[in-house]
Design a protein around this motif. Structure first.
Motif, PDB file in Angstrom:
ATOM      1  N   CYS A 287       0.492  -1.161  -0.226  1.00  0.00           N
ATOM      2  CA  CYS A 287       0.146  -0.038   0.025  1.00  0.00           C
ATOM      3  C   CYS A 287       1.073   0.437  -0.057  1.00  0.00           C
ATOM      4  CB  CYS A 287      -0.602   0.399   1.190  1.00  0.00           C
ATOM      5  SG  CYS A 287      -2.556  -0.651   1.196  1.00  0.00           S
ATOM      6  N   ASN A 288       0.554   2.659  -0.580  1.00  0.00           N
ATOM      7  CA  ASN A 288       1.318   4.229  -0.908  1.00  0.00           C
ATOM      8  C   ASN A 288       1.070   4.414   1.427  1.00  0.00           C
ATOM      9  OD1 ASN A 288       1.038   4.088  -3.283  1.00  0.00           O
ATOM     10  ND2 ASN A 288      -0.611   4.735  -3.028  1.00  0.00           N
ATOM     11  N   VAL A 289       1.811   4.594   1.431  1.00  0.00           N
ATOM     12  CA  VAL A 289       2.585   5.126   3.033  1.00  0.00           C
ATOM     13  C   VAL A 289       2.207   6.943   2.494  1.00  0.00           C
ATOM     14  CG1 VAL A 289       4.228   4.077   2.471  1.00  0.00           C
ATOM     15  CG2 VAL A 289       4.615   6.666   2.178  1.00  0.00           C
TER      16      VAL A 289
ATOM     17  N   GLN B 105       4.125   7.544  -1.336  1.00  0.00           N
ATOM     18  CA  GLN B 105       3.284   8.404  -0.997  1.00  0.00           C
ATOM     19  C   GLN B 105       1.686   8.363  -2.093  1.00  0.00           C
ATOM     20  OE1 GLN B 105       4.019  12.594   0.112  1.00  0.00           O
ATOM     21  NE2 GLN B 105       2.895  11.766   2.080  1.00  0.00           N
ATOM     22  N   THR B 106       2.761   8.151  -3.673  1.00  0.00           N
ATOM     23  CA  THR B 106       1.325   8.557  -4.880  1.00  0.00           C
ATOM     24  C   THR B 106       1.833   7.054  -4.713  1.00  0.00           C
ATOM     25  OG1 THR B 106       2.850   9.218  -5.953  1.00  0.00           O
ATOM     26  CG2 THR B 106       1.389  10.405  -4.782  1.00  0.00           C
ATOM     27  N   THR B 107       0.553   6.454  -5.965  1.00  0.00           N
ATOM     28  CA  THR B 107       0.905   5.029  -6.684  1.00  0.00           C
ATOM     29  C   THR B 107       2.545   4.905  -7.852  1.00  0.00           C
ATOM     30  OG1 THR B 107      -0.912   4.393  -6.352  1.00  0.00           O
ATOM     31  CG2 THR B 107      -0.221   3.251  -8.033  1.00  0.00           C
ATOM     32  N   GLU B 108       2.411   6.359  -8.576  1.00  0.00           N
ATOM     33  CA  GLU B 108       2.861   6.088  -9.563  1.00  0.00           C
ATOM     34  C   GLU B 108       4.475   6.442  -9.033  1.00  0.00           C
ATOM     35  OE1 GLU B 108       4.444   9.992 -13.247  1.00  0.00           O
ATOM     36  OE2 GLU B 108       2.507  10.616 -12.064  1.00  0.00           O
ATOM     37  N   GLY B 109       4.732   7.713  -7.817  1.00  0.00           N
ATOM     38  CA  GLY B 109       5.923   7.173  -7.604  1.00  0.00           C
ATOM     39  C   GLY B 109       6.112   6.093  -6.303  1.00  0.00           C
TER      40      GLY B 109
ATOM     41  N   SER C 105      -4.601   1.906   4.029  1.00  0.00           N
ATOM     42  CA  SER C 105      -4.877   3.174   3.255  1.00  0.00           C
ATOM     43  C   SER C 105      -4.319   4.230   3.856  1.00  0.00           C
ATOM     44  CB  SER C 105      -5.705   3.638   2.746  1.00  0.00           C
ATOM     45  OG  SER C 105      -6.646   3.757   3.275  1.00  0.00           O
ATOM     46  N   PRO C 106      -3.639   5.020   2.714  1.00  0.00           N
ATOM     47  CA  PRO C 106      -2.425   6.241   3.190  1.00  0.00           C
ATOM     48  C   PRO C 106      -4.014   6.826   4.493  1.00  0.00           C
ATOM     49  CG  PRO C 106      -2.245   6.119   1.718  1.00  0.00           C
ATOM     50  CD  PRO C 106      -3.652   4.885   1.803  1.00  0.00           C
ATOM     51  N   GLN C 107      -4.787   7.685   3.455  1.00  0.00           N
ATOM     52  CA  GLN C 107      -5.607   8.984   4.675  1.00  0.00           C
ATOM     53  C   GLN C 107      -6.600   7.604   5.179  1.00  0.00           C
ATOM     54  OE1 GLN C 107      -4.704  12.027   4.588  1.00  0.00           O
ATOM     55  NE2 GLN C 107      -2.821  11.321   3.423  1.00  0.00           N
TER      56      GLN C 107
END
Length: 325
Positions: free
Chosen positions: A105-107, A114-118, A194-196
């Motif tokens: 999962c993203n962080v 933090q983003t899926t692309e990154g 999930s991060p948020q």
């Protein structure tokens, strides 16, 4: 005083800090001298050999209920992290587990992940190029109920988690800046959230000095893990690799402190509490010159509260039989 007694004393004080609300909803305690035994001893398998072949041998002892579409939960790490489980090893393991997918999962913290692309770029940087990696929150999140939760009634996880029938939790056991240590519990509670959503639920509130530390945050982390273990039931198993045990998590990336404890081996179990308890016990039994850095990190963050609260929620058994292979 022995390391075991020191740990047990800390567990008692950590349990008290969890508060009366947690104790009021507790399951009967098991696993320590003087406690009433309410369940058979858990089985924890152990190999001193640390290799893909050893992982597969251990997995063969715990995989009876694993099937269907399988999520392989691994911490893939920040860019150039020196202590992550080697991707080549996981490639070797995954090749022997049909219909399995590495999941992440993203962080929440400041990171390209933090983003899926990154996140996908970091996966390439770190060598996770041999297989698709499912970023489970790429399309949002979903709630899982937490039975018996005192602070949280649900945990929001990456929505794609619901696409899997089973989960294998393959964990690099190490220290952690907020949780004291990162074992199987942290790998799923934080790693599947999930991060948020779930990550923010667990870490909230944030003070001027940063995220809250201590038993209250750890209680929420355990509750998050409880939602995930309850979701999968018997269809989730755990392997902890006690190798390159820095005081820092793999989320520290290249900044992680060099390990001062020796490599110990691999543990495997169907019981999340038993495997994290066994991992802690192995660390605490080391000579002081080898474990003092990890113990300071664990106890200064009240990390052993993870084990006590897992017991209180009935997530497993801290009384285990260690079976060497």
């Amino acid at each position: 005083m022995s390391a075991y007694l020191s740990r047990r004393t800390f567990l008692k004080s950590g349990s008290a800090m969890l508060g009366a609300a947690a104790v009021a909803g507790a399951m009967p305690l098991t696993g320590q001298a003087g406690d009433v035994q309410t369940a058979p001893r858990a089985k924890v398998y152990f190999s001193r050999e640390i290799s893909p072949a050893a992982m597969l041998r251990l997995y063969g002892r715990i995989n009876q209920d694993i099937g269907g579409k399988i999520a392989l939960k691994v911490h893939t790490g920040e860019p150039h992290g020196p202590n992550i489980l080697p991707p080549a090893w996981i490639k070797n393991v995954q090749e022997h587990i049909p219909n399995s997918t590495i999941v992440e999962c993203n962080v929440l913290y400041d990171s390209p992940r933090q983003t899926t692309e990154g996140h996908r770029q970091v996966l390439k940087t770190n060598g996770w190029t041999f297989s698709d990696v499912d970023i489970m929150d790429a399309d949002g999140d979903a709630p899982l109920p937490i039975p018996g939760g005192q602070q949280l009634s649900e945990i929001r996880v990456g929505k794609h988690l619901l696409n899997y029938d089973s989960m294998i939790v393959l964990t690099h056991f190490k220290g952690h800046g907020l949780a004291g240590f990162g074992g199987s519990l942290k790998n799923i509670a934080i790693g599947c959230s999930s991060p948020q959503g779930g990550k923010l639920q667990i870490h909230h509130p944030r003070t001027e000095k940063g995220w809250e530390l201590g038993p209250a945050m750890l209680q929420r982390m355990v509750e998050g893990g409880c939602g995930i273990t309850s979701h999968f039931g018997k269809r989730i198993v755990y392997l902890n690799v006690l190798r390159n045990m820095s005081v820092d998590c793999d989320c520290a990336g290249a900044r992680a402190a060099a390990p001062t404890a020796p490599d110990l081996g691999i543990l495997a179990s169907t019981d999340i509490l038993a495997i994290d308890q066994a991992s802690i016990d192995m660390v605490f039994r080391l000579p002081a010159a080898q474990n003092q850095d990890l113990i300071e990190r664990i106890t200064s963050r009240a990390g052993l509260c993870q084990l006590e609260y897992m017991r209180l929620l009935g997530m497993g058994n801290s009384d285990y039989e260690l079976i060497a292979l």
